[in-house]
Write an enzyme that holds these catalytic residues in place. Structure first.
Site, PDB file in Angstrom:
ATOM      1  N   ASP A   1      54.208  31.018  22.973  1.00 13.29           N
ATOM      2  CA  ASP A   1      53.340  30.127  22.191  1.00 13.29           C
ATOM      3  C   ASP A   1      53.905  29.945  20.781  1.00 13.29           C
ATOM      4  O   ASP A   1      54.564  30.822  20.243  1.00 13.29           O
ATOM      5  CB  ASP A   1      51.910  30.681  22.100  1.00 13.29           C
ATOM      6  CG  ASP A   1      50.877  29.577  21.933  1.00 13.29           C
ATOM      7  OD1 ASP A   1      50.098  29.334  22.875  1.00 13.29           O
ATOM      8  OD2 ASP A   1      50.865  28.920  20.853  1.00 13.29           O
TER       9      ASP A   1
ATOM     10  N   ILE B  28      37.889  20.919  30.212  1.00 13.79           N
ATOM     11  CA  ILE B  28      37.852  22.377  30.361  1.00 13.79           C
ATOM     12  C   ILE B  28      37.514  23.026  29.016  1.00 13.79           C
ATOM     13  O   ILE B  28      38.051  22.647  27.978  1.00 13.79           O
ATOM     14  CB  ILE B  28      39.229  22.907  30.865  1.00 13.79           C
ATOM     15  CG1 ILE B  28      39.699  22.122  32.111  1.00 13.79           C
ATOM     16  CG2 ILE B  28      39.167  24.411  31.148  1.00 13.79           C
ATOM     17  CD1 ILE B  28      38.794  22.180  33.316  1.00 13.79           C
TER      18      ILE B  28
ATOM     19  N   LYS C 139      50.906  12.384  30.083  1.00 14.15           N
ATOM     20  CA  LYS C 139      50.406  13.091  31.262  1.00 14.15           C
ATOM     21  C   LYS C 139      50.755  12.344  32.556  1.00 14.15           C
ATOM     22  O   LYS C 139      50.997  12.961  33.579  1.00 14.15           O
ATOM     23  CB  LYS C 139      48.901  13.342  31.137  1.00 14.15           C
ATOM     24  CG  LYS C 139      48.557  14.382  30.075  1.00 14.15           C
ATOM     25  CD  LYS C 139      49.230  15.736  30.346  1.00 14.15           C
ATOM     26  CE  LYS C 139      48.747  16.828  29.419  1.00 14.15           C
ATOM     27  NZ  LYS C 139      49.443  18.113  29.651  1.00 14.15           N
TER      28      LYS C 139
ATOM     29  N   THR D 283      38.236  24.990  26.592  1.00 16.75           N
ATOM     30  CA  THR D 283      39.252  25.740  25.843  1.00 16.75           C
ATOM     31  C   THR D 283      38.954  25.545  24.352  1.00 16.75           C
ATOM     32  O   THR D 283      38.150  24.667  23.991  1.00 16.75           O
ATOM     33  CB  THR D 283      40.658  25.227  26.207  1.00 16.75           C
ATOM     34  OG1 THR D 283      40.731  23.847  25.887  1.00 16.75           O
ATOM     35  CG2 THR D 283      40.952  25.426  27.687  1.00 16.75           C
TER      36      THR D 283
ATOM     37  N   TYR E 294      48.721  10.564  24.809  1.00 17.09           N
ATOM     38  CA  TYR E 294      48.392  11.615  25.785  1.00 17.09           C
ATOM     39  C   TYR E 294      48.338  11.035  27.206  1.00 17.09           C
ATOM     40  O   TYR E 294      48.880  11.609  28.145  1.00 17.09           O
ATOM     41  CB  TYR E 294      47.044  12.213  25.382  1.00 17.09           C
ATOM     42  CG  TYR E 294      46.631  13.436  26.164  1.00 17.09           C
ATOM     43  CD1 TYR E 294      47.208  14.678  25.920  1.00 17.09           C
ATOM     44  CD2 TYR E 294      45.630  13.363  27.134  1.00 17.09           C
ATOM     45  CE1 TYR E 294      46.805  15.808  26.615  1.00 17.09           C
ATOM     46  CE2 TYR E 294      45.219  14.489  27.827  1.00 17.09           C
ATOM     47  CZ  TYR E 294      45.810  15.709  27.561  1.00 17.09           C
ATOM     48  OH  TYR E 294      45.412  16.826  28.252  1.00 17.09           O
TER      49      TYR E 294
ATOM     50  N   ASN F 290      52.954  24.120  30.097  1.00 17.01           N
ATOM     51  CA  ASN F 290      51.527  23.924  29.815  1.00 17.01           C
ATOM     52  C   ASN F 290      51.218  23.564  28.360  1.00 17.01           C
ATOM     53  O   ASN F 290      50.153  23.042  28.060  1.00 17.01           O
ATOM     54  CB  ASN F 290      50.795  25.232  30.213  1.00 17.01           C
ATOM     55  CG  ASN F 290      49.371  25.269  29.782  1.00 17.01           C
ATOM     56  OD1 ASN F 290      48.527  24.589  30.375  1.00 17.01           O
ATOM     57  ND2 ASN F 290      49.065  26.030  28.750  1.00 17.01           N
TER      58      ASN F 290
HETATM   59  P1  NAD Z   1      44.843  25.152  23.822  1.00 19.58           P
HETATM   60  O1  NAD Z   1      44.977  24.545  22.472  1.00 19.58           O
HETATM   61  O2  NAD Z   1      43.802  26.191  24.038  1.00 19.58           O
HETATM   62  O3  NAD Z   1      46.252  25.733  24.288  1.00 19.58           O
HETATM   63  C1  NAD Z   1      47.456  25.066  24.042  1.00 19.58           C
HETATM   64  C2  NAD Z   1      48.440  26.066  23.464  1.00 19.58           C
HETATM   65  O4  NAD Z   1      49.714  25.405  23.317  1.00 19.58           O
HETATM   66  C3  NAD Z   1      48.045  26.576  22.063  1.00 19.58           C
HETATM   67  O5  NAD Z   1      48.009  27.999  22.057  1.00 19.58           O
HETATM   68  C4  NAD Z   1      49.145  26.051  21.153  1.00 19.58           C
HETATM   69  O6  NAD Z   1      49.484  26.927  20.081  1.00 19.58           O
HETATM   70  C5  NAD Z   1      50.300  25.902  22.138  1.00 19.58           C
HETATM   71  N1  NAD Z   1      51.316  24.968  21.645  1.00 19.58           N
HETATM   72  C6  NAD Z   1      51.135  23.756  21.055  1.00 19.58           C
HETATM   73  N2  NAD Z   1      52.300  23.230  20.704  1.00 19.58           N
HETATM   74  C7  NAD Z   1      53.257  24.121  21.081  1.00 19.58           C
HETATM   75  C8  NAD Z   1      54.654  24.137  20.959  1.00 19.58           C
HETATM   76  N3  NAD Z   1      55.317  23.126  20.370  1.00 19.58           N
HETATM   77  N4  NAD Z   1      55.341  25.204  21.444  1.00 19.58           N
HETATM   78  C9  NAD Z   1      54.680  26.237  22.009  1.00 19.58           C
HETATM   79  N5  NAD Z   1      53.346  26.280  22.146  1.00 19.58           N
HETATM   80  C10 NAD Z   1      52.642  25.233  21.672  1.00 19.58           C
HETATM   81  O7  NAD Z   1      44.620  23.923  24.816  1.00 19.58           O
HETATM   82  P2  NAD Z   1      44.316  23.845  26.380  1.00 19.58           P
HETATM   83  O8  NAD Z   1      43.121  22.995  26.518  1.00 19.58           O
HETATM   84  O9  NAD Z   1      44.350  25.180  27.019  1.00 19.58           O
HETATM   85  O10 NAD Z   1      45.557  22.983  26.868  1.00 19.58           O
HETATM   86  C11 NAD Z   1      46.533  23.498  27.766  1.00 19.58           C
HETATM   87  C12 NAD Z   1      47.052  22.356  28.619  1.00 19.58           C
HETATM   88  O11 NAD Z   1      45.990  21.838  29.415  1.00 19.58           O
HETATM   89  C13 NAD Z   1      47.617  21.178  27.839  1.00 19.58           C
HETATM   90  O12 NAD Z   1      48.772  20.686  28.497  1.00 19.58           O
HETATM   91  C14 NAD Z   1      46.503  20.160  27.919  1.00 19.58           C
HETATM   92  O13 NAD Z   1      46.961  18.854  27.785  1.00 19.58           O
HETATM   93  C15 NAD Z   1      45.973  20.439  29.317  1.00 19.58           C
HETATM   94  N6  NAD Z   1      44.640  19.928  29.578  1.00 19.58           N
HETATM   95  C16 NAD Z   1      43.565  20.453  28.938  1.00 19.58           C
HETATM   96  C17 NAD Z   1      42.311  19.922  29.227  1.00 19.58           C
HETATM   97  C18 NAD Z   1      41.064  20.469  28.573  1.00 19.58           C
HETATM   98  O14 NAD Z   1      40.007  19.854  28.723  1.00 19.58           O
HETATM   99  N7  NAD Z   1      41.121  21.571  27.886  1.00 19.58           N
HETATM  100  C19 NAD Z   1      42.166  18.868  30.130  1.00 19.58           C
HETATM  101  C20 NAD Z   1      43.293  18.370  30.756  1.00 19.58           C
HETATM  102  C21 NAD Z   1      44.537  18.928  30.480  1.00 19.58           C
END
Ligand code: NAD
Length: 263
Positions: free
Chosen positions: A36, A187, A158, A189, A154, A89
């Site tokens: 991360d 989700i 995606k 998060t 986005y 991710n």
């Molecule tokens: P989150 O912010 O909790 O986690 C994302 C993590 O990625 C963070 O810890 C951040 O520090 C890290 N990150 C960001 N840029 C980075 C980089 N350049 N290098 C290394 N790490 C980096 O968010 P999340 O909701 O858990 O998202 C995770 C994945 O799920 C993403 O790809 C997001 O697009 C996808 N997603 C999330 C949702 C949702 O509703 N939460 C829905 C669809 C898809």
């Protein structure tokens, strides 16, 4: 244990879906590399995994930087001897209409959300192909299947992740590699929790639009990744699994048989 003796690397696993996945995979016996940009988050997750009796190493890396992507794959092999599972991710989200988005923010979105997935895949293949085994899982989104308002870059990234998944799957299937995607809906998060308290009306409308009537939990995505990473998915390749509480099963048109979601 479904992942005994496997080594997994998960980008963006210092929080949210990546964190839940790192913990879930570790519980099934995998040694996990927690990558991360947020060093503190990565350390905390790796510590919690070790505290629960699992194997984990934290790595601070920006996956938008190709040299750091090369290093993270090398780190996994140096620490644990191999790489069996790569979960791309990480994501940095820029909101706003396309017409208002700066070129710089577009480029940063693509760099982290799509180019890093390609480059990490490329670097992982160098390690996986000689062993003729490996599972790559990409985090897509329902926003890659249809578009969401205010998420222009986005939506495009995606959709790209989903077809990157297919391209990887077909080109490397005969070399023992499987590549699949998970497409989460909304989700709970940290970014979503923050958005819910800042914009409660939007949160409520979103919840009402989900046939199951609730947001998903990170573990509900982690369980899909676990399946795709495991040998139970041995004939699943080039697929995307939607986990969205039924959100994309609906056209968006309100019920003709009555009012409200529970008719
Ligand atoms: P989150 O912010 O909790 O986690 C994302 C993590 O990625 C963070 O810890 C951040 O520090 C890290 N990150 C960001 N840029 C980075 C980089 N350049 N290098 C290394 N790490 C980096 O968010 P999340 O909701 O858990 O998202 C995770 C994945 O799920 C993403 O790809 C997001 O697009 C996808 N997603 C999330 C949702 C949702 O509703 N939460 C829905 C669809 C898809």
């Amino acid at each position: 244990m479904r992942l005994k003796d496997k080594v997994a690397l998960i980008s963006g696993s210092g929080s949210g879906i990546g964190e839940a996945t790192a913990k879930r995979l570790a519980l099934e016996g995998a040694a996990v590399v927690v990558v991360d940009l947020n060093e503190e988050g990565a350390r905390r997750v790796a510590d919690e995994i070790r505290g629960a009796g699992g194997k984990a190493e934290a790595l601070h890396a920006n996956v938008g930087n190709p040299a750091e992507v090369e290093n993270m794959i090398k780190f996994a092999v140096d620490k644990f001897g191999q790489l069996d599972i790569l979960h791309n991710n990480a994501m940095r989200l820029y909101t706003g209409r396309l017409g208002e988005m700066s070129l710089d923010n577009w480029r940063k979105s693509v760099e982290v959300g799509l180019t890093s997935y390609f480059y990490a895949t490329r670097c992982a293949l160098e390690v996986m192909v000689p062993r003729r085994k490996g599972a790559i899982i990409n985090t897509g989104s329902v926003s890659g299947l249809a578009a969401d308002y205010g998420l222009g870059a986005y939506n495009a990234i995606k959709a790209g992740v989903i077809n990157l998944t297919r391209a990887t799957a077909i080109e490397y299937a005969r070399k023992g590699i499987r590549c699949n995607a998970v497409c989460p809906g909304a989700i709970m998060t940290p970014p979503i929790v923050k958005m819910r308290s800042a914009l409660p009306d939007l949160a409520k409308t979103t919840e009402q639009a989900i046939p199951m009537g609730r947001y998903g939990e990170p573990i509900e995505i982690a369980n899909v990744v676990l399946f795709l990473a495991s040998d139970e998915a041995s004939y699943v390749n080039g697929a995307f699994i939607v986990a969205d509480g039924g959100l994309t099963a609906h056209t968006g048109i309100p019920s003709v048989a009555g009012s409200g979601p529970d008719w």
